[in-house]
Design a protein around this motif. Sequence first.
Motif, PDB file in Angstrom:
ATOM      1  N   ILE A 123       0.842  -1.201   0.000  1.00 58.94           N
ATOM      2  CA  ILE A 123       0.000   0.000   0.000  1.00 58.94           C
ATOM      3  C   ILE A 123       0.875   1.248   0.000  1.00 58.94           C
ATOM      4  CG2 ILE A 123      -1.831   1.246   1.220  1.00 58.94           C
ATOM      5  CD1 ILE A 123      -2.427  -1.433   2.690  1.00 58.94           C
ATOM      6  N   GLY A 124       0.579   2.163  -0.895  1.00 64.81           N
ATOM      7  CA  GLY A 124       1.241   3.464  -0.904  1.00 64.81           C
ATOM      8  C   GLY A 124       0.341   4.506  -0.262  1.00 64.81           C
ATOM      9  N   ILE A 125       0.930   5.369   0.572  1.00 68.98           N
ATOM     10  CA  ILE A 125       0.148   6.410   1.250  1.00 68.98           C
ATOM     11  C   ILE A 125       0.835   7.755   1.047  1.00 68.98           C
ATOM     12  CG2 ILE A 125      -0.898   7.186   3.404  1.00 68.98           C
ATOM     13  CD1 ILE A 125      -0.677   4.367   4.457  1.00 68.98           C
ATOM     14  N   SER A 126       0.165   8.651   0.313  1.00 72.69           N
ATOM     15  CA  SER A 126       0.665  10.020   0.133  1.00 72.69           C
ATOM     16  C   SER A 126       0.143  10.863   1.291  1.00 72.69           C
ATOM     17  CB  SER A 126       0.190  10.588  -1.202  1.00 72.69           C
ATOM     18  OG  SER A 126       0.633   9.793  -2.280  1.00 72.69           O
ATOM     19  N   LEU A 127       1.056  11.455   2.043  1.00 77.34           N
ATOM     20  CA  LEU A 127       0.673  12.147   3.280  1.00 77.34           C
ATOM     21  C   LEU A 127       0.525  13.650   3.126  1.00 77.34           C
ATOM     22  CD1 LEU A 127       3.003  10.148   5.681  1.00 77.34           C
ATOM     23  CD2 LEU A 127       0.537   9.875   5.394  1.00 77.34           C
ATOM     24  N   ASP A 128       0.925  14.196   1.980  1.00 79.18           N
ATOM     25  CA  ASP A 128       0.850  15.639   1.786  1.00 79.18           C
ATOM     26  C   ASP A 128       0.162  15.959   0.467  1.00 79.18           C
ATOM     27  OD1 ASP A 128       2.406  16.710   4.115  1.00 79.18           O
ATOM     28  OD2 ASP A 128       3.971  15.459   3.235  1.00 79.18           O
ATOM     29  N   ASP A 129      -0.489  17.111   0.440  1.00 79.93           N
ATOM     30  CA  ASP A 129      -1.127  17.618  -0.769  1.00 79.93           C
ATOM     31  C   ASP A 129      -0.068  18.357  -1.580  1.00 79.93           C
ATOM     32  OD1 ASP A 129      -2.568  19.000  -2.705  1.00 79.93           O
ATOM     33  OD2 ASP A 129      -4.273  19.367  -1.387  1.00 79.93           O
ATOM     34  N   GLY A 130       0.187  17.868  -2.788  1.00 79.50           N
ATOM     35  CA  GLY A 130       1.221  18.486  -3.626  1.00 79.50           C
ATOM     36  C   GLY A 130       0.936  19.919  -4.001  1.00 79.50           C
ATOM     37  N   ASP A 131      -0.330  20.364  -3.866  1.00 81.76           N
ATOM     38  CA  ASP A 131      -0.653  21.764  -4.132  1.00 81.76           C
ATOM     39  C   ASP A 131      -0.262  22.676  -2.977  1.00 81.76           C
ATOM     40  OD1 ASP A 131      -1.750  21.451  -6.691  1.00 81.76           O
ATOM     41  OD2 ASP A 131      -3.689  20.861  -5.862  1.00 81.76           O
ATOM     42  N   LEU A 132      -0.030  22.095  -1.802  1.00 83.61           N
ATOM     43  CA  LEU A 132       0.236  22.894  -0.610  1.00 83.61           C
ATOM     44  C   LEU A 132       1.672  22.753  -0.109  1.00 83.61           C
ATOM     45  CD1 LEU A 132      -3.008  22.060   1.402  1.00 83.61           C
ATOM     46  CD2 LEU A 132      -2.603  23.983  -0.141  1.00 83.61           C
TER      47      LEU A 132
END
Length: 305
Positions: free
Chosen positions: A195-204
């Motif tokens: 499972i991959g989990i992206s923890l940040d919004d790339g726009d922010l």
Amino acid sequence: MNLDYRERIDKVIAYIEEHSSQPLKLDTLAEISHFSKFHFSRIFTAMVGVTPMVFVNRKRIQHSLVLLTETNKTILEVAGQCGFESVSVFNAHFKRYYGCTPGSIRNSSRRNSNFASSFSNIQAESASLADYNRARSNPLLRRAWDSMVEIRQIPEMEVAYIRHIGSYLDTYSAWDKLSRWADQHGLHAGNQQFIGISLDDGDLVEESACRYDACVTVPEGFEQGAHRPQVEFKTVSGGMYAVYSYYDTVDKLVLAYDSMFSVWLPRSGYEADDRPCLEFCLNDPMKDQQGKCKVDLYIPIRQRV
């Protein structure tokens, strides 16, 4: 598009327009919208076309143009009244938006009243921001999405993970390390899930600072202490998720996220919950004949109140 979503975004926009000269925080805007703080920026961006803070700065710049051309306030006064912390920050945003400095706009307006060419960009952009209000209710589109998205309840899971910090397109190093460690301990795709989990919004968050966890589930009773610091361990939240099956190149996965948040979610009867999205990895793109990744994308949701 669900009217509730539109009304909540409209409420945020109205608040921004009324308070654009004051310090504005994402948490405050999320609270006004009653959307999940974790996913508010993604929802706003999907519906309006720009991030909340870009929208805030546009409103500030629009207001500054009026003050520059219709009052005798100094540029320092204009910057402060429009919510910019300094003249240099104001100048940078203004030039990025109009392609010229506040001083040149003021001088141009004093020489003649024809600066429509400078103003045309903002008019076009403002029109595009209103497009989200004209979303269509298309039953064929709805049925198509309903056939592609499945609602699932999943239990919480214990995972081992390796964190990557940097571009979400460069996570292969973390996956390579995790895969080698998992293989050494008998954790394979046949008996565990990756499972991959992206923890940040790339726009922010700057691309170089984005956090991503490459995870593998571990069986109950798995001894954790002996494996640190090679890997870390944590519990991934269970609950209700909307699941979209994706098969394409890694760089286009962001489009699946955008479609889920801008097209499916507002029509779904659900809203995003305060949990991260999960990417259940079903193949190794490096071994795929077309170099594509096969991912079940899990969007955390809750019933809309």
